[in-house]
Enzyme design. Structure first.
Site, PDB file in Angstrom:
ATOM      1  N   LYS A 162       0.852  -1.185   0.000  1.00  0.00           N
ATOM      2  CA  LYS A 162       0.000   0.000   0.000  1.00  0.00           C
ATOM      3  C   LYS A 162       0.892   1.240   0.000  1.00  0.00           C
ATOM      4  O   LYS A 162       1.755   1.408   0.887  1.00  0.00           O
ATOM      5  CB  LYS A 162      -0.903   0.005   1.237  1.00  0.00           C
ATOM      6  CG  LYS A 162      -2.026  -1.031   1.161  1.00  0.00           C
ATOM      7  CD  LYS A 162      -3.042  -0.710   0.084  1.00  0.00           C
ATOM      8  CE  LYS A 162      -4.337  -1.486   0.296  1.00  0.00           C
ATOM      9  NZ  LYS A 162      -5.285  -1.244  -0.801  1.00  0.00           N
ATOM     10  N   ASP A 191      -0.189  -0.514  -4.664  1.00  0.00           N
ATOM     11  CA  ASP A 191      -1.581  -0.060  -4.715  1.00  0.00           C
ATOM     12  C   ASP A 191      -1.664   1.278  -3.997  1.00  0.00           C
ATOM     13  O   ASP A 191      -1.469   1.349  -2.787  1.00  0.00           O
ATOM     14  CB  ASP A 191      -2.494  -1.081  -4.023  1.00  0.00           C
ATOM     15  CG  ASP A 191      -3.973  -0.681  -4.105  1.00  0.00           C
ATOM     16  OD1 ASP A 191      -4.280   0.384  -4.675  1.00  0.00           O
ATOM     17  OD2 ASP A 191      -4.819  -1.443  -3.592  1.00  0.00           O
ATOM     18  N   GLU A 217      -1.567  -0.561  -8.956  1.00  0.00           N
ATOM     19  CA  GLU A 217      -3.028  -0.515  -8.842  1.00  0.00           C
ATOM     20  C   GLU A 217      -3.481   0.886  -8.441  1.00  0.00           C
ATOM     21  O   GLU A 217      -2.913   1.473  -7.517  1.00  0.00           O
ATOM     22  CB  GLU A 217      -3.438  -1.551  -7.780  1.00  0.00           C
ATOM     23  CG  GLU A 217      -4.932  -1.783  -7.655  1.00  0.00           C
ATOM     24  CD  GLU A 217      -5.207  -3.019  -6.786  1.00  0.00           C
ATOM     25  OE1 GLU A 217      -4.585  -4.078  -7.013  1.00  0.00           O
ATOM     26  OE2 GLU A 217      -6.029  -2.920  -5.861  1.00  0.00           O
ATOM     27  N   ASP A 242      -9.119  -1.169  -9.841  1.00  0.00           N
ATOM     28  CA  ASP A 242      -9.788  -1.859  -8.731  1.00  0.00           C
ATOM     29  C   ASP A 242     -11.077  -1.108  -8.422  1.00  0.00           C
ATOM     30  O   ASP A 242     -12.134  -1.412  -8.978  1.00  0.00           O
ATOM     31  CB  ASP A 242      -8.842  -1.947  -7.530  1.00  0.00           C
ATOM     32  CG  ASP A 242      -9.505  -2.532  -6.295  1.00  0.00           C
ATOM     33  OD1 ASP A 242     -10.627  -3.053  -6.408  1.00  0.00           O
ATOM     34  OD2 ASP A 242      -8.913  -2.455  -5.187  1.00  0.00           O
TER      35      ASP A 242
HETATM   36 MG   LIG Z   1      -6.952  -1.920  -4.354  1.00  0.00          MG
END
Ligand SMILES: [Mg+2]
Length: 368
Positions: A162, A191, A217, A242
């Site tokens: 993340k 992401d 992402e 996403d």
């Molecule tokens: Mg995601």
């Protein structure tokens, strides 16, 4: 066979470790357990993770729909008539995790009715999926330590990182530290949950070009249409949609118009039926698919592995199945385990989800 009862049971389970990411944070699991009962005594079960930050659904909105409008669409209906149910539900826009769970519970009923696992009915491709673990925001050394621990303890060799914080240097340093500590054989992807602008995301791509990342992402907000398309054209790795592709139509639009070059599929929001359509679309146009995690419990992760392992195209890559490790408990009778980096498809009829009544009584919020 007809559906006679729709139960929406809100429950709360604390997180062992809160999860932080660019678009929000989760300190406790506040989900809704869906149960559909039929006149033949079968019970179809699914977990609903409302994600206020991502879809605008809340526990109150989910239970309100399931006790009102959506209840009316279900009671008296044959659970095999999924298309008719979806047609009714889709008169109402949005509410993806509520609709996704209804679909999963209908499949659970269908599997039980014919005495087969839903995994076998969907495609029955393989009996396990490789696991990708998601690393939430923390200090760089703590995130490196978590990745090393999960590799040693669970055999996980794929990590979703993340990112999306400022200054950018923090997440660039983090990615470099992870690659340095974990070595070249581990798969890493990012992401940002729309945390950066297209320009910032491009800077991060340039600064991490030597780190062999696999995917990026939601680097920026896909609604900033031209910036996203500029970024997708320039990126040497696939840009994954996403939250910008929570439905079949959104997924097709983002891929066809250059807003993304890979897709995350989450059974929590598209159930099994729409997920299968998205998967078929991805296969048809040849874009990679990641089985994503909606901060799922073991109930939700079971649905993901049932679906992801059923098809060759979704079983190609590691699936995000490990968020449940951060939760203090779960409602399931049969805990999922990650062994040598894999989660196995549970056996049994239906989806294999079984609820522990004592745990449900303990964690439910609607009665003592
Ligand atoms: Mg995601």
């Amino acid at each position: 066979m007809k559906i006679t009862e729709v139960e929406a049971i809100p429950y709360r389970i604390p997180m062992r470790k809160a999860l932080h990411f660019a678009s929000g944070e989760v300190h406790a699991i506040e989900h809704v357990l869906l149960r559909l009962t039929t006149d033949e005594g079968l019970v179809g079960t699914a977990d609903i993770p409302p994600r206020p930050y991502t879809y605008g659904e809340t526990v109150a909105s989910v239970t309100g729909l399931l006790r009102g409008l959506f209840r009316d669409a279900l009671v008296g209906t044959d659970p095999f008539a999924r298309e008719r149910v979806h047609e009714r539900l889709n008169r109402t826009v949005g509410n993806p995790t509520t609709k996704g769970a209804i679909d999963i519970a209908l499949w659970d009923l269908a599997g039980q009715a014919v005495g087969r696992s839903v995994h076998a009915l969907l495609g029955g491709y393989t009996d396990r999926l490789r696991v990708s673990h998601m690393l939430g925001f923390d200090e760089v050394p703590a995130m490196v330590d978590e990745a090393q621990r999960y590799r040693d303890e669970y055999g996980i060799d794929t990590f979703k990182v993340k990112v999306g914080r400022r200054p950018l240097a923090l997440d660039i340093e983090l990615t470099r530290a992870l690659r340095g500590a974990l070595g070249p054989d581990v798969e890493l992807y990012l992401d940002a949950n729309r945390g950066w602008t297209a320009t910032e995301a491009r800077q991060v791509l340039d600064a991490t070009a030597d780190l062999d990342l696999t995917f990026f992402e939601e680097p920026d907000d896909a609604a900033e249409v031209l910036g996203r398309r500029w970024l997708v054209r320039l990126s040497r790795i696939p840009i994954v949609a996403d939250e910008s592709a929570p439905s079949l139509g959104d997924a097709a639009r983002e891929i066809q118009t250059g807003g993304a070059s890979a897709l995350s599929i989450k059974t929590a929001r598209t159930g099994f039926t729409e997920s299968a359509k998205i998967l078929a679309y991805a296969e048809a146009v040849g874009v990679d698919v990641l089985m994503g995690n909606q901060i799922d419990t073991q109930l939700g992760s079971t649905a993901t592995v049932v679906f992801g392992a059923a098809f060759a195209y979704s079983a190609r890559r590691a699936a995000e199945l490990s968020n449940f490790l951060d939760m203090a408990d779960d409602l399931t009778v049969r805990p999922l385990s990650i062994v040598d980096g894999f989660v196995a498809v549970p056996d049994g009829v239906g989806t294999g989800i079984e609820i522990d009544p004592d745990k449900l009584a303990h964690y439910r919020l609607d009665e003592e």
